[in-house]
Design an enzyme around this catalytic site. Structure first.
Site, PDB file in Angstrom:
ATOM      1  N   SER A  78       0.789  -1.227   0.000  1.00 51.67           N
ATOM      2  CA  SER A  78       0.000   0.000   0.000  1.00 51.67           C
ATOM      3  C   SER A  78       0.825   1.283   0.000  1.00 51.67           C
ATOM      4  O   SER A  78       0.336   2.317  -0.424  1.00 51.67           O
ATOM      5  CB  SER A  78      -0.966   0.000   1.181  1.00 51.67           C
ATOM      6  OG  SER A  78      -0.276  -0.239   2.383  1.00 51.67           O
ATOM      7  N   HIS A  83      -5.536  -3.598  -1.943  1.00 49.69           N
ATOM      8  CA  HIS A  83      -5.211  -2.630  -2.997  1.00 49.69           C
ATOM      9  C   HIS A  83      -5.108  -3.272  -4.377  1.00 49.69           C
ATOM     10  O   HIS A  83      -4.771  -2.603  -5.350  1.00 49.69           O
ATOM     11  CB  HIS A  83      -3.914  -1.887  -2.665  1.00 49.69           C
ATOM     12  CG  HIS A  83      -4.087  -0.890  -1.566  1.00 49.69           C
ATOM     13  ND1 HIS A  83      -4.601   0.365  -1.765  1.00 49.69           N
ATOM     14  CD2 HIS A  83      -3.844  -0.988  -0.241  1.00 49.69           C
ATOM     15  CE1 HIS A  83      -4.650   1.010  -0.617  1.00 49.69           C
ATOM     16  NE2 HIS A  83      -4.198   0.206   0.332  1.00 49.69           N
ATOM     17  N   LYS A 111     -12.342   0.018  -0.277  1.00 53.90           N
ATOM     18  CA  LYS A 111     -11.465   0.833  -1.117  1.00 53.90           C
ATOM     19  C   LYS A 111     -12.085   0.947  -2.517  1.00 53.90           C
ATOM     20  O   LYS A 111     -13.012   1.711  -2.704  1.00 53.90           O
ATOM     21  CB  LYS A 111     -10.053   0.255  -1.082  1.00 53.90           C
ATOM     22  CG  LYS A 111      -9.447   0.541   0.291  1.00 53.90           C
ATOM     23  CD  LYS A 111      -8.129  -0.059   0.575  1.00 53.90           C
ATOM     24  CE  LYS A 111      -7.718   0.360   1.998  1.00 53.90           C
ATOM     25  NZ  LYS A 111      -6.776  -0.531   2.625  1.00 53.90           N
TER      26      LYS A 111
END
Ligand SMILES: *Cc1c(COP(=O)(O)O)cnc(C)c1O
Length: 395
Positions: free
Chosen positions: A184, A212, A243
């Site tokens: 990340s 991610h 996310k």
């Protein structure tokens, strides 16, 4: 009141934060998390969110979330094992499994508590967990909650991983290798094919945290496992709904046996109220949109490439990133934070990342480009980057 209840020992620690220059106030957002935001009362370009695809404020997704409130109310009322498991929660599990091309999936309330709950549930005393040195804090905490022994291999260093396996594999019953899919703070991708090959050679299990990678890598954002074509060879494919998916929640996609076990022994499933219905509906809709079209991930990658190329052409160092996470390496901590503050004054919000999140002297600005940014916004941000860097003597 006795002295202890004044919490003097904590006051001293807070004072210490102030003395070492790391004390901070939380920035306050007064708008949806979009490409442009109102932060601390000021309109700025937002290069700091994990809202990769712009789904956190997407009209189609908001609409289904509103409908879910009308149908199910604002809260689920209980943990999944009591009455907090709505038909929507079941649909979410199935939708994730289909999207991730796995047999099953189980959704937790967040990525963080998914790691905290799943890792301890699938390992026990007599097992060994081997974790990449740059793995996320929630993996570290998840490992701490497990009764297995733990060890770390140097970041993405396959020789070091094999050294650990050679030295220690035979002393344990099960061994679990855990890695982030995409790291990340640097945006580099795990060497998953090599990790899986080593896991197979030494008969270990694998667990990939794709917080991610999902919604970003692979076909229409199916993640790192899909990116490398490793379906069926990674045992636990963990991800977040918070996310790229734009909502909240975390999950493990896995085989049916792992699903059954986590359903019975994933402690947050048993002891923490399930995701609110609106957030579940939002996540389902977002995943459906990804399965219908690659337009969102295409736009994300086009924007990310465009932004990275422009920054590099100006002479900025974007490190080892292979994904839309775009670090701008500065080095010095004070300079990093000054750069971030000046950018905010000039109209761009990008968070400075310094020790202890990254090693000392590796300070950086972590730019997050999304599918929601227009070319004009990116151009404007790049101009502000250039001017601000010259203003404070970085370029
Ligand atoms: C953000 C993140 C998490 C936590 O996910 P949440 O859904 O925000 O709790 C876990 N792992 C990694 C690698 C992350 O970046």
């Amino acid at each position: 009141m006795s002295k202890i209840h004044e919490l003097g020992y904590l006051a001293e620690k807070v004072e210490e934060l102030k003395n070492t220059g790391v004390y901070r106030k939380l920035p306050i957002l007064e708008s949806p998390c979009d490409a442009e935001i109102i932060l601390n009362g000021k309109k700025v370009i937002n290069l700091s969110s994990n809202n990769y695809l712009g789904f956190a404020n997407h009209p189609r997704i908001k609409e289904v979330a509103k409908q879910a409130i009308d149908t199910y109310g604002v809260g689920s009322g209980a943990v999944r094992t009591i009455v907090g498991n709505t038909a929507l929660h079941e649909e979410l599990d199935r939708t994730i499994a289909t999207f991730k091309r796995e047999d099953a999936a189980i959704a937790f309330q967040s990525g963080f508590n998914c790691n905290a709950g799943a890792i301890q549930a699938i390992t026990e005393k007599g097992d060994l967990i081997i974790s990449d040195s740059l793995n996320h804090a929630s993996i570290i905490d998840g490992c701490r909650l497990s009764r297995a022994d733990k060890t770390v291999f140097q970041h993405s260093d396959m020789e070091d991983l094999e050294r650990v396996l050679k030295e220690r594999r035979e002393n344990y019953r099960n061994v679990l290798i855990i890695t982030d899919g995409v790291f990340s703070m640097d945006g580099d991708i795990a060497k998953l094919p090599e990790i899986v090959a080593l896991a197979e050679k030494y008969e270990c299990m694998t667990y990939v945290d794709d917080a991610h990678g999902s919604g970003v890598l692979g076909e229409s954002g199916r993640g790192t496992v899909d990116h490398f074509g490793l379906h069926g060879r990674v045992d636990f494919s963990m991800g977040t709904l918070s996310k790229a998916i734009g909502s909240i929640g975390g999950y493990v996609a896995c085989n049916k046996t792992a699903y059954e076990w986590l359903n019975h022994r994933g402690r947050p499933i048993l002891f923490s109220t399930s995701i609110p219905p609106a957030s579940v509906a939002a996540a389902i809709e977002a995943i459906k949109m990804l399965m219908e079209s690659t337009e969102y991930t295409d736009r994300l990658w086009n924007n990310a490439r465009y932004f990275k190329e422009k920054l590099t052409a100006l002479g900025f160092d974007t490190g080892n990133s292979e994904t839309p996470i775009t670090p701008v390496m500065v080095g010095d901590e004070a300079k990093t934070m000054a750069f971030s503050r000046k950018l905010l004054e000039n109209g761009v919000y990008v968070s400075g990342i310094v020790f202890p999140t990254v090693p000392r002297g590796a300070g950086r600005l972590r730019c997050m480009v999304t599918a929601g940014h227009t070319k004009e916004q990116l151009d404007q941000a790049i101009t502000i980057f250039e001017n601000t860097a010259q203003e404070i003597g970085i370029l």
